[in-house]
Design a protein around this motif. Structure first.
Motif, PDB file in Angstrom:
ATOM      1  N   SER A   1      42.457 -16.345 -26.616  1.00 58.72           N
ATOM      2  CA  SER A   1      42.366 -15.466 -25.652  1.00 58.72           C
ATOM      3  C   SER A   1      42.753 -15.750 -24.365  1.00 58.72           C
ATOM      4  O   SER A   1      42.288 -14.939 -23.242  1.00 58.72           O
TER       5      SER A   1
ATOM      6  N   HIS B   1      44.059 -15.980 -20.785  1.00 52.62           N
ATOM      7  CA  HIS B   1      44.623 -15.013 -20.182  1.00 52.62           C
ATOM      8  C   HIS B   1      46.287 -14.952 -20.194  1.00 52.62           C
ATOM      9  O   HIS B   1      46.877 -14.049 -20.615  1.00 52.62           O
TER      10      HIS B   1
ATOM     11  N   THR C   1      41.438  -6.314 -20.862  1.00 54.99           N
ATOM     12  CA  THR C   1      40.096  -6.746 -20.685  1.00 54.99           C
ATOM     13  C   THR C   1      40.220  -8.085 -19.884  1.00 54.99           C
ATOM     14  O   THR C   1      39.470  -8.103 -18.736  1.00 54.99           O
ATOM     15  N   SER C   2      40.960  -8.871 -20.252  1.00 55.73           N
ATOM     16  CA  SER C   2      41.217 -10.180 -19.290  1.00 55.73           C
ATOM     17  C   SER C   2      41.698  -9.744 -18.123  1.00 55.73           C
ATOM     18  O   SER C   2      41.277 -10.409 -16.888  1.00 55.73           O
ATOM     19  N   ARG C   3      42.698  -8.735 -17.946  1.00 60.02           N
ATOM     20  CA  ARG C   3      43.391  -8.542 -16.786  1.00 60.02           C
ATOM     21  C   ARG C   3      42.457  -8.156 -15.636  1.00 60.02           C
ATOM     22  O   ARG C   3      42.295  -8.479 -14.439  1.00 60.02           O
ATOM     23  N   ILE C   4      41.391  -7.128 -15.930  1.00 66.75           N
ATOM     24  CA  ILE C   4      40.634  -6.581 -14.851  1.00 66.75           C
ATOM     25  C   ILE C   4      39.469  -7.556 -14.474  1.00 66.75           C
ATOM     26  O   ILE C   4      39.002  -7.233 -13.497  1.00 66.75           O
ATOM     27  N   ARG C   5      39.429  -8.767 -14.991  1.00 67.31           N
ATOM     28  CA  ARG C   5      38.565  -9.896 -14.606  1.00 67.31           C
ATOM     29  C   ARG C   5      39.359 -10.382 -13.300  1.00 67.31           C
ATOM     30  O   ARG C   5      38.640 -11.185 -12.688  1.00 67.31           O
ATOM     31  N   LEU C   6      40.596 -10.334 -13.071  1.00 68.50           N
ATOM     32  CA  LEU C   6      41.345 -10.845 -11.900  1.00 68.50           C
ATOM     33  C   LEU C   6      41.156 -10.176 -10.897  1.00 68.50           C
ATOM     34  O   LEU C   6      40.753  -8.834 -10.826  1.00 68.50           O
TER      35      LEU C   6
ATOM     36  N   THR D   1      41.539  -7.696  -7.729  1.00 70.03           N
ATOM     37  CA  THR D   1      42.139  -6.369  -7.695  1.00 70.03           C
ATOM     38  C   THR D   1      43.432  -6.567  -7.093  1.00 70.03           C
ATOM     39  O   THR D   1      43.861  -6.922  -6.052  1.00 70.03           O
TER      40      THR D   1
ATOM     41  N   SER E   1      47.220 -15.818 -14.712  1.00 71.52           N
ATOM     42  CA  SER E   1      45.916 -16.348 -14.558  1.00 71.52           C
ATOM     43  C   SER E   1      45.780 -16.750 -13.098  1.00 71.52           C
ATOM     44  O   SER E   1      44.882 -16.913 -12.363  1.00 71.52           O
TER      45      SER E   1
ATOM     46  N   CYS F   1      47.042 -15.079 -10.548  1.00 70.41           N
ATOM     47  CA  CYS F   1      47.302 -14.030  -9.922  1.00 70.41           C
ATOM     48  C   CYS F   1      48.679 -13.666  -9.109  1.00 70.41           C
ATOM     49  O   CYS F   1      48.813 -13.253  -7.987  1.00 70.41           O
TER      50      CYS F   1
END
Length: 173
Positions: A10, A12, A107-112, A114, A122, A124
């Motif tokens: 998983s 990113h 789910t992984s993307r929204i942890r980066l 904004t 990962s 950005c």
């Protein structure tokens, strides 16, 4: 590639790579609609053409049956109005069902931090053509080109009996 596809990794950037594969193959996107050019001057131009994270819509976060989004620009768009895009659930594809992978990526993307673009590494950054092609060619043969996803997706649809007009519409041909 199937072994990589079915991996439970998983991390990113692996999820990002899979998501771009899905958008290219299933939604018939040109790679240039999903990643930035390797040339920084052209990458700046692409900013207004990126799919935005905020344009993603899915009907049920726990068990979505489809995902929609807005493609802000494509080559065949004379009015620069963009068009909607869709990816539907394909439970009969078993291990290759695209929506669980897209949902894991989101789910992984929204942890980066904004940032508007849907596709972000990962680090950005928006992935570049080179970033994607290095990964694609590492898992497949080095003679695989960037047009292979879209053309392969269209061929797959035709082999599954999808009418030519539908494929043309989906691919914006």
């Amino acid at each position: 590639l199937l072994r990589y596809w079915n991996s439970q990794d998983s991390y990113h950037d692996n999820l990002l790579f899979k998501a771009i594969l899905i958008f290219g193959f299933i939604a018939l996107h040109r790679l240039g609609e999903l990643v930035d050019s390797n040339n920084p001057a052209e990458a700046h131009y692409n900013r207004s053409h990126r799919i935005l994270l905020s344009s993603i819509y899915y009907n049920d976060p726990n068990h979505p049956s489809f995902l929609s989004y807005h493609l802000p620009y494509h080559k065949g768009d004379p009015n620069s109005a963009g068009c909607p895009g869709y990816i539907s659930d394909k439970p009969d594809w078993k291990d290759c069902n695209p929506l669980p992978i897209i949902m894991a990526y989101l789910t992984s993307r929204i942890r980066l931090p904004t940032s508007p673009p849907l596709f972000m590494t990962s680090a950005c950054n928006v992935p570049t053509h080179k970033w994607f092609m290095q990964r694609l060619q590492a898992y497949l043969h080095s003679n695989i080109g960037s047009k292979s996803l879209r053309g392969g997706g269209a061929t797959d649809l035709a082999l599954r009996g999808t009418p030519a007009k539908t494929i043309q519409f989906m691919g914006r041909w």
